[in-house]
Scaffold this motif. Structure first.
Motif, mmCIF file in Angstrom:
data_model
loop_
_atom_site.group_PDB
_atom_site.id
_atom_site.type_symbol
_atom_site.label_atom_id
_atom_site.label_comp_id
_atom_site.label_asym_id
_atom_site.label_seq_id
_atom_site.Cartn_x
_atom_site.Cartn_y
_atom_site.Cartn_z
ATOM 1 N N ILE A 80 -9.882 -1.656 6.107
ATOM 2 C CA ILE A 80 -9.536 -2.014 4.891
ATOM 3 C C ILE A 80 -9.987 -3.284 3.712
ATOM 4 C CG2 ILE A 80 -7.073 -2.220 3.455
ATOM 5 C CD1 ILE A 80 -5.544 -0.617 5.321
ATOM 6 N N PRO B 162 0.783 -0.857 -0.090
ATOM 7 C CA PRO B 162 -0.103 -0.012 0.143
ATOM 8 C C PRO B 162 0.537 1.334 -0.157
ATOM 9 C CG PRO B 162 0.388 -1.023 2.182
ATOM 10 C CD PRO B 162 0.993 -2.260 0.718
ATOM 11 N N GLU C 209 -1.909 8.885 5.910
ATOM 12 C CA GLU C 209 -3.406 7.511 5.431
ATOM 13 C C GLU C 209 -2.876 6.546 4.578
ATOM 14 O OE1 GLU C 209 -6.036 9.624 3.480
ATOM 15 O OE2 GLU C 209 -4.834 9.485 1.363
ATOM 16 N N SER D 280 -9.189 1.729 -2.044
ATOM 17 C CA SER D 280 -9.456 0.606 -0.074
ATOM 18 C C SER D 280 -8.296 1.917 0.851
ATOM 19 C CB SER D 280 -9.533 -0.212 0.423
ATOM 20 O OG SER D 280 -10.129 -0.189 1.896
ATOM 21 N N GLN D 281 -8.815 2.889 1.921
ATOM 22 C CA GLN D 281 -7.751 3.792 2.284
ATOM 23 C C GLN D 281 -8.816 3.683 4.045
ATOM 24 O OE1 GLN D 281 -7.908 6.808 0.502
ATOM 25 N NE2 GLN D 281 -9.321 8.085 1.250
ATOM 26 N N ALA D 282 -7.454 3.408 4.498
ATOM 27 C CA ALA D 282 -8.032 4.180 6.665
ATOM 28 C C ALA D 282 -6.864 4.762 6.674
ATOM 29 C CB ALA D 282 -8.154 3.094 6.876
ATOM 30 N N ILE E 32 -3.634 1.368 11.971
ATOM 31 C CA ILE E 32 -4.756 1.597 11.545
ATOM 32 C C ILE E 32 -6.328 1.629 11.690
ATOM 33 C CG2 ILE E 32 -6.087 0.735 9.509
ATOM 34 C CD1 ILE E 32 -3.436 -1.046 8.515
ATOM 35 N N TYR F 30 -3.776 -5.951 7.167
ATOM 36 C CA TYR F 30 -5.384 -4.801 6.610
ATOM 37 C C TYR F 30 -6.050 -4.854 8.008
ATOM 38 C CZ TYR F 30 -2.455 -4.979 2.687
ATOM 39 O OH TYR F 30 -1.042 -4.843 1.889
ATOM 40 N N THR G 274 -3.706 4.191 1.957
ATOM 41 C CA THR G 274 -3.616 3.393 0.439
ATOM 42 C C THR G 274 -3.469 2.621 -0.342
ATOM 43 O OG1 THR G 274 -4.616 5.929 0.093
ATOM 44 C CG2 THR G 274 -5.109 5.042 -1.407
ATOM 45 N N THR G 275 -4.805 1.547 -0.711
ATOM 46 C CA THR G 275 -4.329 0.582 -1.567
ATOM 47 C C THR G 275 -4.233 0.513 -2.957
ATOM 48 O OG1 THR G 275 -6.181 -0.614 -1.530
ATOM 49 C CG2 THR G 275 -5.421 -1.093 0.350
#
Length: 438
Positions: free
Chosen positions: A422, A61, A355, A362-364, A418, A394, A357-358
């Motif tokens: 995700i 990610p 943050e 998808s993100q968190a 996290i 994840y 992000t994939t």
């Protein structure tokens, strides 16, 4: 036309088809087998790709995080007296405190020599112990048989208004107890009597003391008697700093200087004139005053400021206006030093610092897992270092890094985790992004 029942029949149909080239039955069967092999191979390859795509490792990610800066605490300074001479030297806290090559953190005054008063008796004790050393802090040492001339000192110093302690005729005391009676209450008659015993006469002691001062680098210190009553006994704050270190390193003197009172046969109970013992870690060393603005304190302190090991301090206050104001000056120096250390908040639980992000969108958030404070001095700069690593599961709450704050010799840390879910990529995303799979 009926449906073929066998591969041969199927081959025959192919041969019988309008426009089809004629061939024998064997050739048709071979063509059919080749065709079916191609179809099956194609289907097998497609199935293998699906299996590979569904199991292949995902791309790492993208982590976008910024270690937040921390403003240093408020500036602090040691409060030094505005009159006379003063110096404060510190061992410890090197990552915080800016001391010079001699360990001096703060100093005031012009460095000129001033009367030492009874700090002189500390020199008397060290010079006598240099010639007649004791094995330990509790070693009584040799016995001193005081003479009639020594006993007469009581009256001689009484009329001069000096501090004296009882010395009955025929008194015999250990060197240790004699030093205690000289140093704690600052008895002038015992100072001269011990100096005479050690060197035969007070004049011989003065000569020995001057040699000792020179040998120990105290070039700005002058000795004319064993008591300090004569205001020609002078020194500088810098020299007395060296003297304080020598005294603190001597087990006998260090122990006596940190004694509030002791019972001595013949002399009675002798009480330390240093009323600051135990205040802000003060453990010695010697008071001295001649009145008229000549109040002095040479002191040591083991000062706990909350950074692990206490600070080891040697300080000098020369030329205080009164006994009480001199004590207040010393307390202020140490208290302002201690107050300059404080707990600085550097992070709060849940603080968002970035943050994750994939590649599939998808993100968190990345947040601190706990709050942290850092014990520091004054406005010492705080450095911040962020280390991150790829997640393994994840999942919300997974630790993916650590934030470290450092000031001086102290550090504080918080895990970075996290916050939020995700999502896994869909099979369709995997099938359509082969170049991003491992």
């Amino acid at each position: 036309m009926t449906a073929p029942d066998t591969l041969g029949d199927f081959a025959d149909l192919l041969n019988d088809a309008p426009g089809a080239p004629r061939s024998d039955g064997r050739a048709g069967r071979i063509a059919l087998l080749v065709f079916l092999g191609v179809v099956l191979a194609t289907l097998a390859a497609a199935g293998g790709y699906v299996w590979w795509a569904s199991a292949a490792s995902l791309p790492a990610p993208t982590v976008v995080a910024q270690a937040p800066g921390v403003a240093p605490g408020p500036a602090a300074a040691v409060s030094m007296p505005g009159t006379g001479q003063s110096v404060l030297a510190v061992s410890g806290g090197e990552g915080f405190l800016n001391t010079d090559g001699n360990g001096v953190l703060a100093a005031s005054g012009d460095g000129s020599a001033l009367p030492m008063a009874s700090i002189t008796k500390l020199i008397t004790a060290l010079v006598v112990l240099d010639a007649h050393p004791l094995d330990s802090a509790t070693d009584p040492g040799p016995t001193i048989a005081f003479t009639e001339a020594d006993t007469d000192l009581y009256d001689q110093f009484y009329v001069r208004g000096a501090v004296i302690s009882r010395m009955p005729d025929g008194l015999r005391l250990s060197l240790h107890d004699s030093l205690a009676t000289m140093l704690l209450p600052s008895s002038a008659n015992y100072a001269v009597a011990v100096a005479r015993w050690g060197f035969g006469s007070e004049d011989a002691f003065v000569r020995a003391a001057r040699s000792w001062l020179s040998a120990n680098g105290l070039e700005n210190t002058r000795i004319v008697d064993a008591t300090g009553i004569d205001d020609r006994n002078t020194s500088t704050a810098g020299d007395l700093l060296t003297l304080g270190r020598l005294a603190a390193a001597n087990p006998t003197i260090a122990a006596l200087a940190d004694t509030r009172s002791v019972r001595v046969d013949g002399a009675g109970t002798v009480t330390n004139t240093n009323g600051l013992l135990g205040t802000l870690g003060i453990s010695g060393l010697k008071t001295g005053n001649l009145g008229d603005g000549t109040f002095n304190l040479l002191f040591t302190s083991t000062l706990d400021v909350g950074i692990g090991s206490p600070l080891q301090i040697v300080g000098v206050r020369l030329g205080g206006e009164t006994h009480d104001s001199t004590d207040a000056d010393v307390v202020r120096m140490l208290q302002t030093l201690k107050d300059g250390f404080h707990d600085l908040p550097v992070g709060t639980v849940g603080d968002e610092i970035g943050e994750i992000t994939t590649a599939w969108g998808s993100q968190a958030a990345l947040v601190l897992s706990r709050g942290a404070t850092l014990r520091t001095w004054s406005d010492t700069p705080v450095s911040v270092v962020l280390d991150t690593s790829p997640p393994q599961t994840y999942t919300e709450g997974e630790v993916v890094g650590r934030l470290t704050w450092t000031a001086g010799e102290r550090s504080a840390t918080s895990d970075v985790k996290i916050s939020g879910a995700i999502d896994e990529p869909s099979l369709w995303w995997r099938l359509t992004h082969p170049g991003e799979l491992g």
